[in-house]
Design a protein around this motif. Structure first.
Motif, PDB file in Angstrom:
ATOM      1  N   VAL A  74      -3.572  -6.879   2.860  1.00 23.60           N
ATOM      2  CA  VAL A  74      -4.462  -5.732   2.658  1.00 23.60           C
ATOM      3  C   VAL A  74      -5.705  -6.190   1.909  1.00 23.60           C
ATOM      4  O   VAL A  74      -5.627  -6.644   0.766  1.00 23.60           O
ATOM      5  CB  VAL A  74      -3.752  -4.608   1.889  1.00 23.60           C
ATOM      6  CG1 VAL A  74      -4.729  -3.473   1.601  1.00 23.60           C
ATOM      7  CG2 VAL A  74      -2.557  -4.097   2.684  1.00 23.60           C
ATOM      8  N   HIS A 105      -7.949  -0.620   0.623  1.00 24.78           N
ATOM      9  CA  HIS A 105      -7.333   0.612   1.139  1.00 24.78           C
ATOM     10  C   HIS A 105      -7.741   1.771   0.244  1.00 24.78           C
ATOM     11  O   HIS A 105      -7.699   1.674  -0.977  1.00 24.78           O
ATOM     12  CB  HIS A 105      -5.805   0.487   1.157  1.00 24.78           C
ATOM     13  CG  HIS A 105      -5.115   1.771   1.489  1.00 24.78           C
ATOM     14  ND1 HIS A 105      -4.053   2.268   0.759  1.00 24.78           N
ATOM     15  CD2 HIS A 105      -5.350   2.680   2.464  1.00 24.78           C
ATOM     16  CE1 HIS A 105      -3.656   3.408   1.282  1.00 24.78           C
ATOM     17  NE2 HIS A 105      -4.434   3.686   2.309  1.00 24.78           N
ATOM     18  N   PHE A 147       0.857  -1.191   0.000  1.00 24.18           N
ATOM     19  CA  PHE A 147       0.000   0.000   0.000  1.00 24.18           C
ATOM     20  C   PHE A 147       0.890   1.236   0.000  1.00 24.18           C
ATOM     21  O   PHE A 147       2.092   1.168   0.281  1.00 24.18           O
ATOM     22  CB  PHE A 147      -0.936   0.021   1.213  1.00 24.18           C
ATOM     23  CG  PHE A 147      -0.241   0.073   2.550  1.00 24.18           C
ATOM     24  CD1 PHE A 147       0.035   1.273   3.177  1.00 24.18           C
ATOM     25  CD2 PHE A 147       0.137  -1.105   3.189  1.00 24.18           C
ATOM     26  CE1 PHE A 147       0.679   1.328   4.407  1.00 24.18           C
ATOM     27  CE2 PHE A 147       0.774  -1.073   4.421  1.00 24.18           C
ATOM     28  CZ  PHE A 147       1.039   0.137   5.032  1.00 24.18           C
ATOM     29  N   LEU A 203      -7.496   1.519   5.938  1.00 28.31           N
ATOM     30  CA  LEU A 203      -6.772   0.367   5.429  1.00 28.31           C
ATOM     31  C   LEU A 203      -7.316  -0.864   6.151  1.00 28.31           C
ATOM     32  O   LEU A 203      -7.124  -1.012   7.362  1.00 28.31           O
ATOM     33  CB  LEU A 203      -5.270   0.514   5.662  1.00 28.31           C
ATOM     34  CG  LEU A 203      -4.354  -0.506   4.974  1.00 28.31           C
ATOM     35  CD1 LEU A 203      -2.968   0.103   4.735  1.00 28.31           C
ATOM     36  CD2 LEU A 203      -4.201  -1.793   5.773  1.00 28.31           C
TER      37      LEU A 203
END
Length: 251
Positions: free
Chosen positions: A214, A217, A25, A208
């Motif tokens: 992840v 996000h 990210f 996030l």
């Protein structure tokens, strides 16, 4: 906007257990981002790995386009309150001045101007009257304010905060969020590990979702959705208002 943090394919483990897997990210400058996810999702571990407090297995991290060691003075950190030894014999003013050791030096004593800066930081968090109080005598919310003052005195450009709102009273929560919003107005960037989904929309502009990797996000308006909550937490969701719910799963 300029990206102040770039994370690419980051992985980490505790012993043989993978905690973070292929995490990628970027964080733009001047944003207030919360990291949310279930217990065991790796939220605190992520911050520790980014700051070099826990080793990574693979991946790359850059701060302001450089390695952390080159820009340490630009980065501030507020750890979880539960990870601190609050029985250490020191007062609130000394704790705040610890945030200036990069400026003072480890072998020099703080002077009057350093103490004034520390007192000013305590005033900003409403703790000036407790400057000479032993930290073990402070309440949980007061301790958290002192640690926030220690971070503020570093005058960093990027702050990491690990659950600064956990276990504090409503007044302290409002005070902390007012300070974080002020930091954002000044062009600072703040990443906060957060546990309360009900306040995400009111407190942050980016979210996030993390569950070892992840899940999503982006901006609150487009990313804080029921679908992303379900994908991150699993379990059941009780709808509180159209499009958003609160997770009851204990995963």
């Amino acid at each position: 906007m300029t990206d102040v943090l770039q994370v690419e394919k980051l992985s980490a483990a505790y012993r043989k257990n993978i905690i973070l897997n292929d995490v990628s990210f970027t964080i733009p400058q001047g944003t207030l981002t919360c990291i949310v996810g279930p217990n065991g999702a790796g939220k605190s571990t992520l911050i520790k790995v980014l700051l070099g407090l826990h080793p990574n297995l693979s991946g790359d991290v850059s701060f302001f386009g450089e390695l952390l060691k080159n820009v340490k003075k630009k980065v501030g950190y507020v750890p979880q309150r539960g990870s601190v030894d609050w029985d250490f014999p020191t007062d609130a003013l000394d704790v705040v001045m610890m945030g200036m050791y990069g400026q003072i030096g480890w072998v020099k004593w703080p002077n009057k101007s350093h103490k004034e800066k520390a007192l000013d930081a305590l005033r900003k968090v409403g703790m000036a009257d407790y400057a000479n109080r032993q930290i073990s005598e402070l309440s949980g919310g007061q301790q958290q304010r002192v640690f926030l003052a220690r971070a503020l005195i570093q005058n960093a450009d990027l702050y990491f905060m690990d659950e600064p709102l956990a276990g504090v009273d409503a007044a302290t929560e409002r005070a902390i969020m007012a300070i974080l919003r002020e930091l954002k107005k000044e062009g600072k960037t703040v990443l906060v590990v957060h546990h309360d989904l009900q306040t995400v929309e009111d407190y942050f502009d980016q979210v996030l979702f993390l569950n070892r990797t992840v899940v999503a996000h982006g901006a609150i308006t487009s990313t804080f959705t029921a679908n992303n909550i379900k994908k991150t937490y699993g379990g059941t969701v009780r709808w509180l208002k159209e499009g958003i719910g609160i997770v009851h799963s204990t995963i």
